[in-house]
Design a protein around this motif. Structure first.
Motif, short mmCIF file in Angstrom:
data_model
loop_
_atom_site.label_atom_id
_atom_site.label_comp_id
_atom_site.label_asym_id
_atom_site.label_seq_id
_atom_site.Cartn_x
_atom_site.Cartn_y
_atom_site.Cartn_z
N ALA A 278 89.44 89.50 28.76
CA ALA A 278 88.86 90.32 27.70
C ALA A 278 87.65 89.66 27.07
O ALA A 278 86.79 90.34 26.49
N ALA A 279 87.57 88.33 27.17
CA ALA A 279 86.42 87.61 26.63
C ALA A 279 85.27 87.55 27.61
O ALA A 279 84.15 87.22 27.24
N GLY A 280 85.54 87.86 28.90
CA GLY A 280 84.54 87.71 29.93
C GLY A 280 84.67 86.34 30.58
O GLY A 280 85.43 85.48 30.13
N ALA A 281 83.92 86.13 31.63
CA ALA A 281 83.92 84.83 32.33
C ALA A 281 82.62 84.71 33.11
O ALA A 281 82.28 85.62 33.88
N SER A 282 81.91 83.62 32.91
CA SER A 282 80.63 83.42 33.58
C SER A 282 80.43 81.96 33.94
O SER A 282 80.95 81.06 33.27
N ALA A 283 79.66 81.76 35.00
CA ALA A 283 79.12 80.44 35.32
C ALA A 283 77.69 80.41 34.83
O ALA A 283 76.95 81.39 35.00
N LEU A 284 77.30 79.32 34.20
CA LEU A 284 75.97 79.23 33.62
C LEU A 284 75.07 78.31 34.44
O LEU A 284 75.50 77.25 34.90
N ARG A 285 73.84 78.74 34.61
CA ARG A 285 72.79 77.91 35.17
C ARG A 285 71.76 77.68 34.07
O ARG A 285 71.20 78.63 33.52
N ILE A 286 71.52 76.42 33.77
CA ILE A 286 70.58 76.06 32.72
C ILE A 286 69.39 75.38 33.40
O ILE A 286 69.53 74.31 34.00
N ASP A 287 68.25 76.03 33.32
CA ASP A 287 67.07 75.58 34.07
C ASP A 287 65.96 75.18 33.10
O ASP A 287 65.24 76.03 32.56
N ALA A 288 65.83 73.87 32.89
CA ALA A 288 64.81 73.33 31.98
C ALA A 288 64.79 74.08 30.65
O ALA A 288 63.74 74.45 30.14
N ALA A 289 65.98 74.29 30.10
CA ALA A 289 66.09 75.03 28.84
C ALA A 289 65.57 74.17 27.69
O ALA A 289 65.99 73.02 27.52
N PRO A 290 64.66 74.71 26.89
CA PRO A 290 64.14 73.93 25.76
C PRO A 290 65.20 73.71 24.68
O PRO A 290 65.95 74.64 24.35
N ILE A 291 65.27 72.52 24.17
CA ILE A 291 66.22 72.18 23.11
C ILE A 291 65.66 72.68 21.79
O ILE A 291 64.61 72.21 21.33
N ARG A 292 66.35 73.64 21.18
CA ARG A 292 65.88 74.23 19.93
C ARG A 292 66.20 73.36 18.72
O ARG A 292 65.46 73.37 17.72
N ALA A 293 67.30 72.67 18.79
CA ALA A 293 67.69 71.80 17.68
C ALA A 293 68.64 70.76 18.24
O ALA A 293 69.31 70.98 19.26
N GLU A 294 68.69 69.61 17.59
CA GLU A 294 69.63 68.57 18.00
C GLU A 294 70.00 67.70 16.81
O GLU A 294 69.24 67.57 15.85
N TRP A 295 71.20 67.16 16.90
CA TRP A 295 71.72 66.30 15.85
C TRP A 295 72.45 65.14 16.49
O TRP A 295 73.15 65.32 17.50
N SER A 296 72.30 63.97 15.91
CA SER A 296 72.97 62.77 16.43
C SER A 296 73.80 62.14 15.32
O SER A 296 73.25 61.72 14.29
N ASP A 297 75.08 62.12 15.51
CA ASP A 297 76.01 61.50 14.57
C ASP A 297 77.37 61.44 15.26
O ASP A 297 78.04 62.47 15.39
N ALA A 298 77.75 60.27 15.71
CA ALA A 298 78.98 60.14 16.49
C ALA A 298 80.21 60.54 15.69
O ALA A 298 81.13 61.17 16.23
N VAL A 299 80.26 60.20 14.42
CA VAL A 299 81.43 60.52 13.59
C VAL A 299 81.57 62.03 13.44
O VAL A 299 82.65 62.60 13.60
N SER A 300 80.46 62.70 13.14
CA SER A 300 80.50 64.16 12.98
C SER A 300 80.78 64.85 14.31
O SER A 300 81.44 65.90 14.35
N ALA A 301 80.28 64.27 15.41
CA ALA A 301 80.55 64.85 16.73
C ALA A 301 82.04 64.79 17.05
O ALA A 301 82.60 65.75 17.60
#
Length: 363
Positions: free
Chosen positions: A184-207
């Motif tokens: 019911a949720a669907g199911a897909s395989a994803l191909r990511i081709d040089a996708a631009p990173i729109r945002a990023e965050w680095s924090d091991a504790v929060s991750a």
């Protein structure tokens, strides 16, 4: 004292979710599977209740009720239809990296628009230890493959690892899969081709905290569907007569049903404790990993036995127990699966910051 009283507010949340599942999800679970989505009227009713923003901060129009409230809702919805529960939640567990790493600003910028876009879906991909995805970074882009996500449409992809998270909303192509569970949720395989990173965050504790909350999300779904499997099998066994009595009154099945019920209750208690720790601001990496591990393993005890109790009927689509078994397997593979959860729990319990060694060192 240990107090298991949820209080009036949480009891109302739980009762509302149970009624919604009984009225909107359970009667149409096969239709949702065939269509690979839920109907618009169901989505509208779900949004009107406010379950989409249950854990959102009040400053963003959410309820701010926390992890235990989310658990209660997810367990009830999954008892009706776990796939539909995911289809109804535009962000799903992708909410947690946004909230934990990016805060309200990230949720406002990247999460809120999904609630306003009909049919929009986000997905969380784990790209750390035990991941089945293969994503590599090249400068400010990401390339690789994700073998499975429970969605046919991806508007926002959040990629989480041990160090932080990145967000993608372009360069993603989805190839529909037939899918065994969570249809019911669907199911897909994803191909990511040089996708631009729109945002990023680095924090091991929060991750780690984001991963813990995502695992608890999955554990709640597992407890809901195995609870329904155990209850359905028990009711069937009480109505099926053999040798002059209901088959539930024979010792072997009575003992099995007791073990199945115990497994559900034990998994729920671990989940509630982990949710309480999250809501209290405590470290919950190990409790959430343990809750997911226990739920995933017990679901693979409960749901196959639910099928077995029904005998040949258990494999027929006239009965939902085969669906519960398929969905338990699918959810148990999320976020690195049980092996990654066991690794995380062992690392926390043994006070290690590095992976647990696979071999003993002889000195």
């Amino acid at each position: 004292m240990i107090d298991f009283d949820l209080g009036d507010d949480l009891e109302l949340v739980q009762a509302t979710a149970r009624e919604f599942a009984a009225d909107q999800l359970r009667p149409a679970l096969r239709e949702h599977e065939v269509a690979r989505r839920v109907g618009e009227s169901v989505k509208t009713a779900f949004a009107e209740i406010g379950f989409e923003s249950l854990e959102w901060p009040e400053a963003l129009g959410g309820s701010g009720l926390g992890s235990l409230a989310r658990w209660l809702v997810l367990e009830e919805l999954a008892a009706g239809d776990a796939g539909a529960a995911l289809a109804l939640d535009p962000l799903g567990p992708a909410l947690y990296p946004l909230l934990e790493l990016g805060g309200e600003a990230a949720l406002r910028a990247h999460g809120a628009p999904l609630l306003e876009t009909p049919g929009a879906r986000a997905a969380l991909v784990w790209n750390g230890a035990g991941a089945r995805s293969r994503l590599a970074r090249d400068g400010d882009t990401l390339t690789g493959d994700v073998p499975w996500v429970p969605a046919d449409r991806i508007d926002l992809l959040v990629v989480l690892d041990e160090a932080g998270a990145v967000l993608l909303d372009d360069g993603i192509s989805a190839a529909p899969l037939r899918g065994a569970g969570l249809r019911a949720a669907g199911a897909s395989a994803l191909r990511i081709d040089a996708a631009p990173i729109r945002a990023e965050w680095s924090d091991a504790v929060s991750a780690r905290r984001a991963l813990a909350r995502a695992r608890l999300y999955a554990a709640a779904l597992l407890v809901g569907l195995m609870r329904e499997s155990a209850e359905y099998a028990r009711n069937y066994a009480e109505g099926r007569v053999a040798f002059g009595r209901p088959i539930a009154h024979h010792q072997a099945l009575a003992f099995l049903i007791a073990d199945m019920t115990t497994a559900v209750d034990a998994s729920r208690l671990l989940g509630w404790e982990a949710a309480w720790r999250l809501d209290s601001g405590e470290s919950a990496d190990e409790p959430c990993a343990t809750a997911f591990l226990e739920a995933a393993e017990q679901a693979m005890f409960v749901t196959p036995n639910g099928v077995q109790i029904l005998g040949g009927h258990g494999f027929m689509q006239d009965y939902p127990v085969e669906k519960f078994m398929r969905e338990a397997r699918a959810i148990g593979l999320w976020l690195g699966g049980v092996d990654a959860a066991r690794e995380a729990a062992g690392r926390e319990l043994c006070g290690r910051d590095v992976p647990v060694a696979l071999t003993l060192e002889v000195r």
